[in-house]
Write an enzyme that holds these catalytic residues in place. Sequence first.
Site, PDB file in Angstrom:
ATOM      1  CE1 TYR A  88     -38.523   9.321 -35.113  1.00 32.88           C
ATOM      2  CE2 TYR A  88     -38.954  11.253 -36.464  1.00 32.88           C
ATOM      3  CZ  TYR A  88     -38.062  10.381 -35.874  1.00 32.88           C
ATOM      4  OH  TYR A  88     -36.713  10.568 -36.040  1.00 32.88           O
TER       5      TYR A  88
ATOM      6  CB  SER B 238     -36.358  13.918 -34.833  1.00 37.60           C
ATOM      7  OG  SER B 238     -36.792  14.342 -36.103  1.00 37.60           O
TER       8      SER B 238
HETATM    9  P1  NAP Z   1     -31.810   3.702 -39.220  1.00 34.66           P
HETATM   10  O1  NAP Z   1     -30.796   3.861 -40.296  1.00 34.66           O
HETATM   11  O2  NAP Z   1     -33.170   3.191 -39.548  1.00 34.66           O
HETATM   12  O3  NAP Z   1     -31.165   2.779 -38.067  1.00 34.66           O
HETATM   13  C1  NAP Z   1     -31.937   2.490 -36.944  1.00 34.66           C
HETATM   14  C2  NAP Z   1     -31.074   1.792 -35.941  1.00 34.66           C
HETATM   15  O4  NAP Z   1     -31.838   1.598 -34.740  1.00 34.66           O
HETATM   16  C3  NAP Z   1     -30.637   0.405 -36.395  1.00 34.66           C
HETATM   17  O5  NAP Z   1     -29.356   0.163 -35.872  1.00 34.66           O
HETATM   18  C4  NAP Z   1     -31.676  -0.509 -35.731  1.00 34.66           C
HETATM   19  O6  NAP Z   1     -31.199  -1.837 -35.494  1.00 34.66           O
HETATM   20  C5  NAP Z   1     -31.867   0.223 -34.423  1.00 34.66           C
HETATM   21  N1  NAP Z   1     -33.112  -0.061 -33.723  1.00 34.66           N
HETATM   22  C6  NAP Z   1     -34.384   0.137 -34.145  1.00 34.66           C
HETATM   23  N2  NAP Z   1     -35.256  -0.249 -33.193  1.00 34.66           N
HETATM   24  C7  NAP Z   1     -34.514  -0.687 -32.147  1.00 34.66           C
HETATM   25  C8  NAP Z   1     -34.809  -1.221 -30.887  1.00 34.66           C
HETATM   26  N3  NAP Z   1     -36.085  -1.391 -30.485  1.00 34.66           N
HETATM   27  N4  NAP Z   1     -33.798  -1.585 -30.069  1.00 34.66           N
HETATM   28  C9  NAP Z   1     -32.512  -1.429 -30.462  1.00 34.66           C
HETATM   29  N5  NAP Z   1     -32.163  -0.927 -31.659  1.00 34.66           N
HETATM   30  C10 NAP Z   1     -33.153  -0.575 -32.485  1.00 34.66           C
HETATM   31  O7  NAP Z   1     -32.048   5.071 -38.440  1.00 34.66           O
HETATM   32  P2  NAP Z   1     -31.246   6.462 -38.414  1.00 34.66           P
HETATM   33  O8  NAP Z   1     -31.806   7.324 -39.461  1.00 34.66           O
HETATM   34  O9  NAP Z   1     -29.798   6.235 -38.318  1.00 34.66           O
HETATM   35  O10 NAP Z   1     -31.818   7.032 -37.033  1.00 34.66           O
HETATM   36  C11 NAP Z   1     -31.091   7.027 -35.831  1.00 34.66           C
HETATM   37  C12 NAP Z   1     -31.764   7.990 -34.888  1.00 34.66           C
HETATM   38  O11 NAP Z   1     -31.780   9.288 -35.479  1.00 34.66           O
HETATM   39  C13 NAP Z   1     -33.223   7.647 -34.587  1.00 34.66           C
HETATM   40  O12 NAP Z   1     -33.512   7.908 -33.230  1.00 34.66           O
HETATM   41  C14 NAP Z   1     -33.990   8.577 -35.488  1.00 34.66           C
HETATM   42  O13 NAP Z   1     -35.276   8.834 -34.999  1.00 34.66           O
HETATM   43  C15 NAP Z   1     -33.097   9.793 -35.457  1.00 34.66           C
HETATM   44  N6  NAP Z   1     -33.290  10.718 -36.575  1.00 34.66           N
HETATM   45  C16 NAP Z   1     -33.047  10.321 -37.867  1.00 34.66           C
HETATM   46  C17 NAP Z   1     -33.252  11.223 -38.900  1.00 34.66           C
HETATM   47  C18 NAP Z   1     -33.014  10.874 -40.352  1.00 34.66           C
HETATM   48  O14 NAP Z   1     -33.415  11.656 -41.235  1.00 34.66           O
HETATM   49  N7  NAP Z   1     -32.372   9.752 -40.653  1.00 34.66           N
HETATM   50  C19 NAP Z   1     -33.684  12.513 -38.621  1.00 34.66           C
HETATM   51  C20 NAP Z   1     -33.917  12.870 -37.297  1.00 34.66           C
HETATM   52  C21 NAP Z   1     -33.713  11.961 -36.290  1.00 34.66           C
HETATM   53  P3  NAP Z   1     -31.320  -3.000 -36.632  1.00 34.66           P
HETATM   54  O15 NAP Z   1     -30.263  -2.665 -37.657  1.00 34.66           O
HETATM   55  O16 NAP Z   1     -31.024  -4.266 -35.908  1.00 34.66           O
HETATM   56  O17 NAP Z   1     -32.699  -2.934 -37.190  1.00 34.66           O
END
Ligand code: NAP
Length: 248
Positions: free
Chosen positions: A157, A143
Site C-alpha cells: 500500500y 497517504s
Molecule cells: P474506506 O472508508 O474504506 O472507503 C473506501 C471507499 O473506496 C469506499 O467507498 C469503497 O466502495 C471504495 N472502493 C474501494 N475499492 C474500490 C474500487 N476498486 N473501485 C471503486 N471504489 C472502490 O476508505 P477511506 O479511509 O475513506 O479511504 C479513502 C482514501 O483515503 C483511500 O485512497 C485511502 O487509501 C486513503 N487514506 C485513508 C487513510 C485513513 O486512515 N483512513 C489514511 C491515508 C489515506 P464500497 O463502499 O462500495 O466498498
Amino acid sequence: MKGIVLITGSSRGIGAATALLAAKAGWSVCVNYVTKADRAEKVVAEIRAAGGKAIAVQADTANEADVKRMFATIDAELGRLTGLVNNAGVTGRAGRLETFDAATMRRVLEVNVIGTLLCTQEAVKRISTKQGGSGGAIVNVSSVAAQLGGANQWIPYGAAKGAVNSITIGASKEFAPEGIRVNAIMPGLIDTEIHIEAGVGDRLQKVIPQVPMGRIGTAQECAEAIVWLLSGEAAYMTGANLLISGGR
Ligand code: NAP
C-alpha cells in the site's frame, strides 16, 4: 454551479465526506462505489435532500470497461466533467510483507495506481482545454504511508501511494498547459472503516502516541482540503501534496 465532479469511492469514509462537502459548495457530484450500493445511495439522498445534484454509479476503478462506462454515464446524466477526486483505495489485510499473497498485492496496486491512472485518462479527455473542455482540477488521495513506507502493516500500500505521488507530479506538469491542476493530499490516521477492513480496527487507538497532535483525524478534515484544492481558491496550485496527518 461550481461544475461536475467525480469522487471515486465516495460511498463511505473520506470520499463520502468529500461528496457531501463538494455538493454543499455547489458541485454536481458523481458518487462512485464498488460494492456498497446502499451506502452510495444514502450519500446521494443526503445531497438531494439538501438541494444538491448527485448520482451514484457503480464501477471498479481498476477495471477499464467499468471506468469508461462510469464516465459515459456522467456525460449523459450530469454533463461535461470539470473535477475528479481519485479517492478509491484499498490496503489489503495488514501484516508483514511475507504475509501478502501476489493476488492481494496486485489488487492493492491496481485499485490505488491503475484506478487513478484510468480515471485521470478519462477525466483529461473531458477537462483539457485542448480537447474542448473548460479546464478544472484533479485531486489524488495519497497517504502518509507513501513517506513512512508502511512497515509491519502494508508495504504494498505504501508503494502504491508512492506511485500516486509520482502520478500527481507528472500529471500536474503534463496537463498544466491545458488548464488542469493536479494536486494530492496525504492523510495520516483518519477515522474510517479502512482499518477494520484491513483487520486492524484497533490500530487507530494504538498509533495515537505516534501522532504529535495526539489525536486521530476525521474524514471531514480531509474533505475540507480536497474541496479547497478543487476550488478556484487554489487557482495557482498544482503538483502540491498536502500532508494531513497531525504532524506524523
Ligand atoms: P474506506 O472508508 O474504506 O472507503 C473506501 C471507499 O473506496 C469506499 O467507498 C469503497 O466502495 C471504495 N472502493 C474501494 N475499492 C474500490 C474500487 N476498486 N473501485 C471503486 N471504489 C472502490 O476508505 P477511506 O479511509 O475513506 O479511504 C479513502 C482514501 O483515503 C483511500 O485512497 C485511502 O487509501 C486513503 N487514506 C485513508 C487513510 C485513513 O486512515 N483512513 C489514511 C491515508 C489515506 P464500497 O463502499 O462500495 O466498498
